[in-house]
Design a protein around this motif. Structure first.
Motif, mmCIF file in Angstrom:
data_model
loop_
_atom_site.group_PDB
_atom_site.id
_atom_site.type_symbol
_atom_site.label_atom_id
_atom_site.label_comp_id
_atom_site.label_asym_id
_atom_site.label_seq_id
_atom_site.Cartn_x
_atom_site.Cartn_y
_atom_site.Cartn_z
ATOM 1 N N ILE A 169 0.734 -1.261 0.040
ATOM 2 C CA ILE A 169 -0.011 0.092 0.007
ATOM 3 C C ILE A 169 0.963 1.384 0.009
ATOM 4 O O ILE A 169 0.497 2.212 -0.610
ATOM 5 C CB ILE A 169 -1.205 -0.003 1.226
ATOM 6 C CG1 ILE A 169 -2.086 1.169 1.056
ATOM 7 C CG2 ILE A 169 -0.299 0.171 2.403
ATOM 8 C CD1 ILE A 169 -3.370 0.899 0.237
ATOM 9 N N GLN A 170 2.063 1.071 0.717
ATOM 10 C CA GLN A 170 2.804 2.168 0.659
ATOM 11 C C GLN A 170 3.343 2.580 -0.801
ATOM 12 O O GLN A 170 3.521 3.796 -1.327
ATOM 13 C CB GLN A 170 4.180 2.224 1.585
ATOM 14 C CG GLN A 170 3.423 2.259 3.086
ATOM 15 C CD GLN A 170 4.660 1.598 4.133
ATOM 16 O OE1 GLN A 170 5.589 0.979 3.875
ATOM 17 N NE2 GLN A 170 4.071 1.735 5.415
ATOM 18 N N ALA A 171 4.008 1.440 -1.418
ATOM 19 C CA ALA A 171 4.523 1.630 -2.574
ATOM 20 C C ALA A 171 3.637 2.221 -3.760
ATOM 21 O O ALA A 171 3.815 2.801 -4.356
ATOM 22 C CB ALA A 171 5.248 0.244 -3.217
ATOM 23 N N ALA B 229 -6.873 -1.343 2.218
ATOM 24 C CA ALA B 229 -6.121 -2.232 2.637
ATOM 25 C C ALA B 229 -6.446 -2.537 4.049
ATOM 26 O O ALA B 229 -6.951 -1.741 4.576
ATOM 27 C CB ALA B 229 -4.491 -1.872 2.381
ATOM 28 N N GLN B 230 -6.115 -3.983 4.338
ATOM 29 C CA GLN B 230 -6.745 -4.246 5.736
ATOM 30 C C GLN B 230 -5.554 -3.711 6.796
ATOM 31 O O GLN B 230 -4.558 -3.194 6.496
ATOM 32 C CB GLN B 230 -6.360 -6.003 5.826
ATOM 33 C CG GLN B 230 -7.344 -6.669 4.905
ATOM 34 C CD GLN B 230 -8.805 -6.548 5.526
ATOM 35 O OE1 GLN B 230 -9.064 -6.668 6.638
ATOM 36 N NE2 GLN B 230 -9.618 -6.088 4.745
ATOM 37 N N THR B 231 -6.071 -3.901 8.032
ATOM 38 C CA THR B 231 -5.309 -3.637 9.169
ATOM 39 C C THR B 231 -3.845 -4.137 9.068
ATOM 40 O O THR B 231 -3.936 -5.201 8.660
ATOM 41 C CB THR B 231 -6.114 -3.984 10.488
ATOM 42 O OG1 THR B 231 -7.253 -3.351 10.375
ATOM 43 C CG2 THR B 231 -5.184 -3.581 11.670
ATOM 44 N N GLY B 232 -2.744 -3.629 9.666
ATOM 45 C CA GLY B 232 -1.602 -4.191 9.680
ATOM 46 C C GLY B 232 -0.798 -3.951 8.330
ATOM 47 O O GLY B 232 0.183 -4.650 8.360
ATOM 48 N N THR B 233 -1.303 -3.276 7.345
ATOM 49 C CA THR B 233 -0.622 -3.309 6.324
ATOM 50 C C THR B 233 0.365 -2.010 6.059
ATOM 51 O O THR B 233 0.765 -1.841 4.950
ATOM 52 C CB THR B 233 -1.369 -3.420 4.921
ATOM 53 O OG1 THR B 233 -2.521 -2.393 5.022
ATOM 54 C CG2 THR B 233 -2.327 -4.650 4.936
ATOM 55 N N GLY B 234 0.478 -1.207 6.865
ATOM 56 C CA GLY B 234 1.038 -0.080 6.810
ATOM 57 C C GLY B 234 0.671 1.193 6.304
ATOM 58 O O GLY B 234 1.311 1.987 5.647
ATOM 59 N N LYS B 235 -0.679 1.213 6.395
ATOM 60 C CA LYS B 235 -1.448 2.484 5.828
ATOM 61 C C LYS B 235 -1.193 3.853 6.538
ATOM 62 O O LYS B 235 -0.942 4.836 5.750
ATOM 63 C CB LYS B 235 -3.094 2.566 5.938
ATOM 64 C CG LYS B 235 -3.669 1.014 5.424
ATOM 65 C CD LYS B 235 -5.144 1.274 5.089
ATOM 66 C CE LYS B 235 -5.678 0.911 6.785
ATOM 67 N NZ LYS B 235 -5.477 -0.388 6.938
ATOM 68 N N THR B 236 -0.579 3.926 7.624
ATOM 69 C CA THR B 236 -0.239 5.199 8.389
ATOM 70 C C THR B 236 0.882 6.006 7.690
ATOM 71 O O THR B 236 0.932 7.007 7.320
ATOM 72 C CB THR B 236 0.080 4.959 9.784
ATOM 73 O OG1 THR B 236 -0.798 4.036 10.499
ATOM 74 C CG2 THR B 236 0.311 6.178 10.390
ATOM 75 N N ALA B 237 1.886 4.921 7.398
ATOM 76 C CA ALA B 237 3.099 5.669 6.727
ATOM 77 C C ALA B 237 2.798 5.820 5.138
ATOM 78 O O ALA B 237 3.283 6.866 4.834
ATOM 79 C CB ALA B 237 4.374 4.441 6.823
ATOM 80 N N ALA C 2 -3.945 9.013 18.483
ATOM 81 C CA ALA C 2 -2.730 8.845 19.296
ATOM 82 C C ALA C 2 -1.679 8.123 18.544
ATOM 83 O O ALA C 2 -0.425 8.477 18.625
ATOM 84 C CB ALA C 2 -2.996 8.458 20.574
ATOM 85 N N GLN C 3 -1.975 7.104 17.968
ATOM 86 C CA GLN C 3 -1.033 6.213 17.164
ATOM 87 C C GLN C 3 -0.644 7.118 15.928
ATOM 88 O O GLN C 3 0.649 6.891 15.857
ATOM 89 C CB GLN C 3 -1.880 4.843 16.792
ATOM 90 C CG GLN C 3 -0.760 3.746 16.914
ATOM 91 C CD GLN C 3 -1.667 2.449 16.730
ATOM 92 O OE1 GLN C 3 -2.125 2.063 17.947
ATOM 93 N NE2 GLN C 3 -1.826 1.959 15.724
ATOM 94 N N VAL C 4 -1.157 7.421 15.381
ATOM 95 C CA VAL C 4 -0.899 8.340 14.020
ATOM 96 C C VAL C 4 0.072 9.393 14.582
ATOM 97 O O VAL C 4 1.286 9.437 13.946
ATOM 98 C CB VAL C 4 -2.085 8.946 13.369
ATOM 99 C CG1 VAL C 4 -1.727 9.814 12.327
ATOM 100 C CG2 VAL C 4 -2.836 7.691 12.569
HETATM 101 P P1 ADP Z 1 -2.295 -0.199 9.431
HETATM 102 O O1 ADP Z 1 -2.568 1.476 9.651
HETATM 103 O O2 ADP Z 1 -2.585 -0.382 7.751
HETATM 104 O O3 ADP Z 1 -3.332 -0.991 10.221
HETATM 105 P P2 ADP Z 1 -0.064 0.605 10.404
HETATM 106 O O4 ADP Z 1 0.352 1.790 9.585
HETATM 107 O O5 ADP Z 1 -0.398 0.818 11.711
HETATM 108 O O6 ADP Z 1 -0.929 -0.322 9.722
HETATM 109 O O7 ADP Z 1 1.356 -0.383 10.565
HETATM 110 C C1 ADP Z 1 1.416 -1.476 11.050
HETATM 111 C C2 ADP Z 1 2.756 -1.915 11.514
HETATM 112 O O8 ADP Z 1 3.736 -2.105 10.611
HETATM 113 C C3 ADP Z 1 3.246 -0.587 12.492
HETATM 114 O O9 ADP Z 1 4.089 -1.286 13.638
HETATM 115 C C4 ADP Z 1 4.364 -0.042 11.710
HETATM 116 O O10 ADP Z 1 5.392 0.599 12.212
HETATM 117 C C5 ADP Z 1 4.906 -1.165 10.884
HETATM 118 N N1 ADP Z 1 5.357 -0.732 9.381
HETATM 119 C C6 ADP Z 1 4.737 0.131 8.609
HETATM 120 N N2 ADP Z 1 5.360 0.368 7.388
HETATM 121 C C7 ADP Z 1 6.257 -0.760 7.535
HETATM 122 C C8 ADP Z 1 7.494 -1.010 6.743
HETATM 123 N N3 ADP Z 1 7.647 -0.560 5.382
HETATM 124 N N4 ADP Z 1 8.402 -1.807 7.064
HETATM 125 C C9 ADP Z 1 8.387 -2.514 8.153
HETATM 126 N N5 ADP Z 1 7.403 -2.024 9.106
HETATM 127 C C10 ADP Z 1 6.469 -1.219 8.969
#
Ligand code: ADP
Ligand code: MG
Length: 478
Positions: free
Chosen positions: A28-30, A46-54, A87-89
């Motif tokens: 999702i980041q790419a 995208a599902q939870t845990g896929t790195g959406k925040t970044a 808070a997590q964001v």
């Molecule tokens: P989502 O919002 O999709 O549920 P998060 O953004 O909370 O997911 O990210 C889930 C976890 O993955 C966090 O601990 C984050 O630090 C980690 N993470 C995010 N991007 C990467 C990455 N590119 N490589 C390794 N870990 C990552």
């Protein structure tokens, strides 16, 4: 394969990512970062845990690194459904902006307006907020949204569940239509589709395969359980839960125990503690500080059992746990996938066990349907034992772990011999803000019948017919 260094992010952002230990962008980041950096609208599914925040924070701060904040006019806005997610964001934001000079403010319930006002007055680059709290600030005239260049909606499907869509629409309308919008959701319900069609302009749509299936690193099982007597069901379920935990012995390093209702989260945690299990509860009625502390303890391993509701746990970044126990069968089958997805991460092994009463069988069938799997039936570890009586009567009494009068009220209900009660059924008419804060922390379905904003209808109170609320909402949405 994409590398972070291919993504045209600010070098200082790249440095922070490297220090955070990320090696490569998640799918999702790419997919989302390049169009976001070009200033385009993005719709990320995208599902939870896929790195959406970044995937929204990194391009956002790269774009914002070029300007300066003005008093009371935040340059960007991130909307999150719950305080914890906000808070997590904010935490993620701090990690990624480590080498940049960007300012942020976090507008969530449970934090004083005064502190938040002071930050906003000075001017912030990024405002991270729950919708209700943001509108409260706006209505108090302390905040202008006309300077928002980038707006993020995170966890939109959860916003929908919690009834925030009218608030989101209102907030959209308060920001300049020239803004860039980054919109994230785990699923695309028709209502979400409608919002994105209305408020996003030619978005780049990035969809990461939906995880309707559960990871095969998770060993799943279910105990079909019938209480000896209906009024003993709750306490016998707790006995069974302990037996399941015990049957796993050392293998159960830590666990999240899910209950459907807040009141059961409290009772289950309290009961476990009573029996010497290291457990704590987390749900929306608990004080913000208590919730944060509990989560921190669970993350750093000082707390072994986290008893949680779906809303409290949704999207929270909790490291791999060895076990998930579904004390209750979730009434939405996708929640099962989310719940057990807390274990068996990153190729590690996990175990998920569930207790299913005859009443749950329909929901259970829907779960098996969704995951396309016959979940193995487990022997009831107590089968040959007589149900032991729960030790002391006060283990049965609901916990009073919250300072909020709301939870006190719901926890005060006798629970053992009752059919599930809607926790909000008897909410007194509260001022708009309180209602919103309540909403930030309520589970789905509890609040479909919510009252309109500011709508303390004199003379009708709780007996406000639902069609009145509906027409208010629709008028506002229109
Ligand atoms: P989502 O919002 O999709 O549920 P998060 O953004 O909370 O997911 O990210 C889930 C976890 O993955 C966090 O601990 C984050 O630090 C980690 N993470 C995010 N991007 C990467 C990455 N590119 N490589 C390794 N870990 C990552
Ligand atoms: Mg998230």
């Amino acid at each position: 394969m994409t590398k972070f260094s291919d993504l045209k992010l600010d070098p200082k952002v790249l440095k922070a990512i490297e220090e955070a230990g990320y090696e490569k962008p998640t799918p999702i980041q790419a997919g989302a970062i390049p169009p976001a950096l070009e200033g385009r609208d993005v719709l990320g599914i995208a599902q939870t845990g896929t790195g959406k925040t970044a995937s929204f924070t990194l391009p956002m701060i790269t774009l914002l690194a070029k300007g300066r904040a003005r008093a009371r006019m935040p340059r960007s806005l991130v909307l999150c459904p719950t305080r914890e997610l906000a808070a997590q964001v904010a935490e993620n934001f701090d990690t990624y902006t480590k080498h940049l000079k960007l300012t942020k403010a976090l507008l969530i319930g449970g934090v004083s307006f005064k502190e938040q006002d002071a930050l906003i007055d000075r001017g912030v680059d990024v405002l991270i907020a729950t919708p209700g709290r943001l509108l409260d600030h706006f209505e108090r005239g302390k905040l202008l949204l006309t300077g928002v260049q980038i707006m993020v909606v995170d966890e939109a499907d959860r916003m929908l569940d919690m009834g925030f869509i009218p608030d989101i629409e209102r907030i959209f309308s308060l920001t300049p239509f020239t803004r860039q919008t980054l919109f994230f959701s785990a699923t695309m319900a028709p209502e979400i589709e409608r919002i994105t069609n209305t408020f996003l302009s030619a978005p780049e749509r990035i969809e990461v395969a939906r995880q309707a299936t559960t990871s095969d690193t998770i060993t799943q099982g279910v105990v079909m359980f019938k209480a000896s007597r209906k009024d003993r069901e709750a306490s016998e379920k707790r006995t069974l839960l302990r037996a399941l935990i015990d049957s796993e012995g050392e293998n159960c390093k830590n666990a999240i125990i899910f209950c459907n209702r807040k009141v059961d989260v409290d009772i289950t945690a309290k009961s476990l503690k009573k029996y010497g299990y290291d457990a704590a509860a987390i749900h929306g009625d608990l004080d913000q500080k208590v919730r944060m502390k509990t989560l921190d303890e669970f993350r750093d391993g000082t707390l072994r059992f986290l008893v949680a509701s779906d809303v409290a746990a949704r999207g929270l970044d909790i490291p791999n746990v060895s076990h998930v126990f579904n004390f209750d069968v979730p009434s939405h089958s996708e929640d099962y996938v989310h719940r057990i997805g807390r274990t068996g991460r990153a190729g590690r092994k996990g175990t998920a066990m569930m207790i299913c009463t005859p009443r749950d069988e329909k929901n259970f069938a829907a779960i098996e349907d969704l995951v396309k799997l016959e979940i193995p039936r487990l022997e009831n570890p107590l089968k040959d034992h007589k149900p032991e009586p729960e030790a002391k009567k006060d283990a049965e009494k609901p916990a009073r772990s919250s300072r909020s009068s709301r939870s006190k009220k719901s926890a005060d209900k006798p629970v053992e011999a009752k059919e599930p009660v809607k926790e909000t059924a008897k909410e007194p008419a509260a001022p708009a803000r309180e209602q919103r804060e309540l909403r930030e922390s309520q589970p789905r379905n509890d609040r479909r019948d919510r009252k309109p904003r500011g709508g303390d209808v004199v003379g009708m109170g709780d007996h406000l017919p639902s069609f009145i609320a509906l027409s208010f909402d629709e008028r506002r949405a229109g």
